[in-house]
Design a protein around this motif. Structure first.
Motif, PDB file in Angstrom:
ATOM      1  N   ILE A 178      -5.103   9.908  -2.325  1.00 52.09           N
ATOM      2  CA  ILE A 178      -4.153   8.983  -1.688  1.00 52.09           C
ATOM      3  C   ILE A 178      -3.296   8.242  -2.721  1.00 52.09           C
ATOM      4  O   ILE A 178      -2.508   7.362  -2.371  1.00 52.09           O
ATOM      5  N   ALA A 179      -3.433   8.613  -3.990  1.00 54.70           N
ATOM      6  CA  ALA A 179      -2.777   7.865  -5.067  1.00 54.70           C
ATOM      7  C   ALA A 179      -1.255   7.864  -4.939  1.00 54.70           C
ATOM      8  O   ALA A 179      -0.602   6.827  -5.097  1.00 54.70           O
ATOM      9  N   LYS A 180      -0.677   9.033  -4.648  1.00 50.63           N
ATOM     10  CA  LYS A 180       0.788   9.118  -4.563  1.00 50.63           C
ATOM     11  C   LYS A 180       1.318   8.227  -3.444  1.00 50.63           C
ATOM     12  O   LYS A 180       2.302   7.501  -3.626  1.00 50.63           O
ATOM     13  N   ASP A 181       0.653   8.254  -2.302  1.00 49.06           N
ATOM     14  CA  ASP A 181       1.087   7.454  -1.158  1.00 49.06           C
ATOM     15  C   ASP A 181       0.980   5.959  -1.458  1.00 49.06           C
ATOM     16  O   ASP A 181       1.899   5.183  -1.163  1.00 49.06           O
ATOM     17  N   VAL A 182      -0.129   5.558  -2.081  1.00 40.86           N
ATOM     18  CA  VAL A 182      -0.313   4.136  -2.404  1.00 40.86           C
ATOM     19  C   VAL A 182       0.704   3.682  -3.455  1.00 40.86           C
ATOM     20  O   VAL A 182       1.277   2.596  -3.349  1.00 40.86           O
ATOM     21  N   TRP A 183       0.944   4.529  -4.460  1.00 39.94           N
ATOM     22  CA  TRP A 183       1.946   4.193  -5.476  1.00 39.94           C
ATOM     23  C   TRP A 183       3.307   3.962  -4.823  1.00 39.94           C
ATOM     24  O   TRP A 183       3.980   2.955  -5.095  1.00 39.94           O
ATOM     25  N   ASN A 184       3.713   4.878  -3.951  1.00 38.15           N
ATOM     26  CA  ASN A 184       5.026   4.759  -3.308  1.00 38.15           C
ATOM     27  C   ASN A 184       5.120   3.510  -2.424  1.00 38.15           C
ATOM     28  O   ASN A 184       6.149   2.828  -2.399  1.00 38.15           O
ATOM     29  N   LYS A 185       4.032   3.194  -1.722  1.00 36.13           N
ATOM     30  CA  LYS A 185       4.032   2.001  -0.869  1.00 36.13           C
ATOM     31  C   LYS A 185       4.090   0.721  -1.713  1.00 36.13           C
ATOM     32  O   LYS A 185       4.756  -0.254  -1.345  1.00 36.13           O
ATOM     33  N   LEU A 186       3.403   0.728  -2.854  1.00 34.54           N
ATOM     34  CA  LEU A 186       3.461  -0.416  -3.758  1.00 34.54           C
ATOM     35  C   LEU A 186       4.868  -0.582  -4.348  1.00 34.54           C
ATOM     36  O   LEU A 186       5.394  -1.699  -4.427  1.00 34.54           O
ATOM     37  N   MET A 187       5.471   0.529  -4.757  1.00 31.87           N
ATOM     38  CA  MET A 187       6.821   0.456  -5.316  1.00 31.87           C
ATOM     39  C   MET A 187       7.810  -0.092  -4.279  1.00 31.87           C
ATOM     40  O   MET A 187       8.689  -0.902  -4.604  1.00 31.87           O
ATOM     41  N   LYS A 188       7.649   0.343  -3.027  1.00 31.91           N
ATOM     42  CA  LYS A 188       8.520  -0.142  -1.958  1.00 31.91           C
ATOM     43  C   LYS A 188       8.309  -1.641  -1.733  1.00 31.91           C
ATOM     44  O   LYS A 188       9.267  -2.414  -1.637  1.00 31.91           O
ATOM     45  N   ALA A 189       7.034  -2.048  -1.679  1.00 31.03           N
ATOM     46  CA  ALA A 189       6.720  -3.470  -1.501  1.00 31.03           C
ATOM     47  C   ALA A 189       7.224  -4.301  -2.678  1.00 31.03           C
ATOM     48  O   ALA A 189       7.611  -5.460  -2.522  1.00 31.03           O
TER      49      ALA A 189
END
Length: 368
Positions: free
Chosen positions: A210-221
């Motif tokens: 799930i690392a890629k998804d979490v990274w992208n969500k963090l970058m968006k936030a």
């Protein structure tokens, strides 16, 4: 005979970093992003707002069982028995001579359950040391390093980033605490209020899947606060401004915790590897000490530069050095003879044939 080269490992999100324009370099056996824009820009982003590091090269172990604490107590310098569930402790592993095998974090995550985070370059060495000291039964040891990604969101506005992805009150988490929480649409994500920058923030441990998804969500936030991805270059200058040791530079197998100024995590209320040797060292005093110093004259100290006294005699060596982005002067760490270790002591750095004046100062260089 052909030279044997160590195989370089890759963090799961290497393609994402390349797409973000990161310069990738080998570090601690891994290809890692050293910078995306400039070290100074990334450094100041963390100090003033928030930055995100992918530090998935770090090692993670889990110890479970009724004798887990016994093992930790036997081989680490700090006293983990005082650690309540949900708290984190900085500590060190010592070898039989009293040198430092590694510095590490111990997280007390549940009844008879501990999460251990070690330096990337020492994963195999540390793992072997733990396994060597496991009893026949009573402890289950797991190395989850290869299956775990670690993102560090650091800076005074880091809590604003995480708060968009969880209902857990991350803003209220005290320094050096940890918790499992629903995060970014996933259950039971492990998050700690720790970091290596002195700017405050969090570290988020997640399965590779799930690392890629979490990274992208963090970058968006992170867009809310102007968060940027940050590389190892700024990570080094940030930790150096706080006087945090880097394993392999400032602490090694031949430096003792007392020489390195880590007496505060060396507790003689229990027996641990080489505790007798270190107790003697404490009683008699060390002959050299790790110190911080600021350049009085213009110059940038670098690792392995000689440290001298006014008479031009060598009194030590630089272990880490840089130009401080916050202070605008050269700063460094190094071991010096005890006589020159007091704050205010005048020392000189041997830079390209010249003795450049510096003075010993107390850590941190940049006050919080």
């Amino acid at each position: 005979m052909s030279e044997v080269t160590e195989e370089i490992k890759h963090v799961p999100l290497e393609e994402i970093h390349a797409a973000l324009g990161a310069k990738m370099v080998p570090f601690a056996g891994y290809m890692m992003p050293v910078r995306y824009s400039s070290d100074i820009e990334e450094h100041m982003t963390v100090r003033n707002a928030a930055g995100m590091f992918d530090v998935s090269h770090m090692g993670e172990f889990i110890l479970k069982g009724p004798k887990a604490l016994d093992v930790i107590q036997q081989i680490t310098t700090n006293d983990a028995s005082v650690l309540p569930i949900g708290k984190v402790q900085y500590t060190a592993l010592t070898n039989p001579e009293g040198g430092i095998i590694d510095d590490l974090l111990v997280y007390h995550t549940g009844d008879n359950e501990y999460y251990i985070v070690v330096n990337a370059s020492n994963i195999e060495k540390d793992k072997a040391w733990f396994l060597k000291h496991l009893p026949a039964e009573g402890v289950d040891f797991q190395d989850i390093s290869e299956d775990t990604c670690l993102f560090a969101v650091q800076g005074p506005r880091a809590h604003e980033v995480l708060a968009q992805l969880t209902s857990y009150p991350v803003k209220d988490m005290e320094y050096y605490t940890c918790a499992h929480m629903d995060f970014a649409g996933y259950k039971n994500v492990f998050v700690s209020a720790t970091g290596y920058t002195g700017a405050g923030g969090f570290e988020i441990y997640i399965p590779n899947a799930i690392a890629k998804d979490v990274w992208n969500k963090l970058m968006k936030a992170g867009e809310l606060v102007g968060m940027k991805p940050v590389g190892l270059g700024a990570r080094d200058t940030l930790r150096l401004e706080m006087g945090y040791c880097l394993y392999g530079n400032d602490i090694t197998d031949t430096t003792s915790p007392l020489e390195a100024g880590l007496g505060w995590v060396t507790k003689f209320t229990k027996k641990f590897t080489a505790s007798d040797i270190l107790q003697v060292q404490k009683a008699t005093g060390v002959t050299r000490q790790l110190v911080g110093f600021e350049m009085v004259e213009r110059g940038i100290p670098r690792g392995h530069y000689e440290l001298m006294n006014a008479a031009g005699e060598k009194i030590g060596e630089v272990t880490s050095g840089t130009q401080s982005p916050c202070l605008g002067i050269g700063i460094g760490m190094g071991y010096v003879e005890k006589a020159y270790s007091a704050a205010g002591s005048e020392i000189f750095v041997h830079i390209r044939g010249k003795l450049i004046k510096a003075k010993v100062v107390k850590f941190p260089f940049v006050k919080k």
